[in-house]
Design a protein around this motif. Structure first.
Motif, PDB file in Angstrom:
ATOM      1  N   SER A 171       0.691  -1.144  -0.024  1.00  0.00           N
ATOM      2  CA  SER A 171       0.110   0.189   0.020  1.00  0.00           C
ATOM      3  C   SER A 171       0.885   1.284   0.156  1.00  0.00           C
ATOM      4  N   ASP A 172       0.607   2.345   0.171  1.00  0.00           N
ATOM      5  CA  ASP A 172       1.154   3.519   0.166  1.00  0.00           C
ATOM      6  C   ASP A 172       2.036   3.583   1.609  1.00  0.00           C
ATOM      7  N   LYS A 173       1.782   3.040   2.608  1.00  0.00           N
ATOM      8  CA  LYS A 173       2.505   2.838   3.766  1.00  0.00           C
ATOM      9  C   LYS A 173       3.434   1.560   3.713  1.00  0.00           C
ATOM     10  N   GLU A 216       9.865  -0.534   2.693  1.00  0.00           N
ATOM     11  CA  GLU A 216       9.268  -1.227   3.905  1.00  0.00           C
ATOM     12  C   GLU A 216       9.328  -2.559   4.012  1.00  0.00           C
ATOM     13  N   CYS A 217       8.909  -3.168   2.843  1.00  0.00           N
ATOM     14  CA  CYS A 217       8.822  -4.596   2.535  1.00  0.00           C
ATOM     15  C   CYS A 217      10.415  -4.950   2.791  1.00  0.00           C
ATOM     16  N   LYS A 218      11.108  -4.649   2.213  1.00  0.00           N
ATOM     17  CA  LYS A 218      12.621  -5.245   2.348  1.00  0.00           C
ATOM     18  C   LYS A 218      13.056  -5.225   3.508  1.00  0.00           C
ATOM     19  N   THR A 219      12.799  -3.955   4.259  1.00  0.00           N
ATOM     20  CA  THR A 219      13.326  -3.974   5.872  1.00  0.00           C
ATOM     21  C   THR A 219      12.618  -5.125   6.678  1.00  0.00           C
ATOM     22  N   SER A 236      10.295  -7.560  -1.943  1.00  0.00           N
ATOM     23  CA  SER A 236       9.835  -6.304  -2.555  1.00  0.00           C
ATOM     24  C   SER A 236       8.288  -6.655  -2.993  1.00  0.00           C
ATOM     25  N   CYS A 237       7.628  -5.785  -3.379  1.00  0.00           N
ATOM     26  CA  CYS A 237       6.150  -6.037  -3.687  1.00  0.00           C
ATOM     27  C   CYS A 237       5.943  -6.551  -4.963  1.00  0.00           C
ATOM     28  N   ILE A 238       5.065  -7.528  -5.096  1.00  0.00           N
ATOM     29  CA  ILE A 238       5.085  -8.506  -6.083  1.00  0.00           C
ATOM     30  C   ILE A 238       3.685  -8.466  -6.667  1.00  0.00           C
ATOM     31  N   CYS A 278       3.733  -8.094  -0.430  1.00  0.00           N
ATOM     32  CA  CYS A 278       5.043  -8.169   0.052  1.00  0.00           C
ATOM     33  C   CYS A 278       5.785  -9.499   0.350  1.00  0.00           C
ATOM     34  N   CYS A 279       6.696  -9.721  -0.638  1.00  0.00           N
ATOM     35  CA  CYS A 279       7.229 -11.228  -0.711  1.00  0.00           C
ATOM     36  C   CYS A 279       8.911 -11.147  -0.432  1.00  0.00           C
TER      37      CYS A 279
END
Length: 81
Positions: free
Chosen positions: A43-45, A50-53, A64-66, A77-78
């Motif tokens: 999402s925006d947040k 953020e996903c990588k963290t 990353s976002c897939i 987020c994967c």
């Protein structure tokens, strides 16, 4: 009665939404992360950074976002090994 029903439905939906999806292609030692872990929608947040963290904190090497679907209609987020 309708309030109790509404709260029950919201509880079920929120618990399903936050469950993780693990995609494993083999047998892994205990405490070793599987090759891919996908969870909350991006999402925006919750973007790539953020996903990588989150993935690094879970002992994965990248995240990353897939997009899923044909065409991709939602991104999750994967984390990858």
């Amino acid at each position: 009665m309708s309030i109790a029903f509404t709260l029950t439905v919201l509880l079920v939906v929120s618990s399903i939404h936050c469950q993780t999806i693990e995609i494993a292609t083999g047998t892994f030692a205990q405490d070793e992360p599987s090759s891919t872990l996908c969870f909350n929608p991006c999402s925006d947040k919750l973007g790539d950074k953020e996903c990588k963290t989150i993935c690094l904190n879970k002992a994965y090497k990248d995240g990353s976002c897939i997009g899923f679907g044909i065409p991709p209609t939602s991104k999750y987020c994967c984390c990858t090994k």
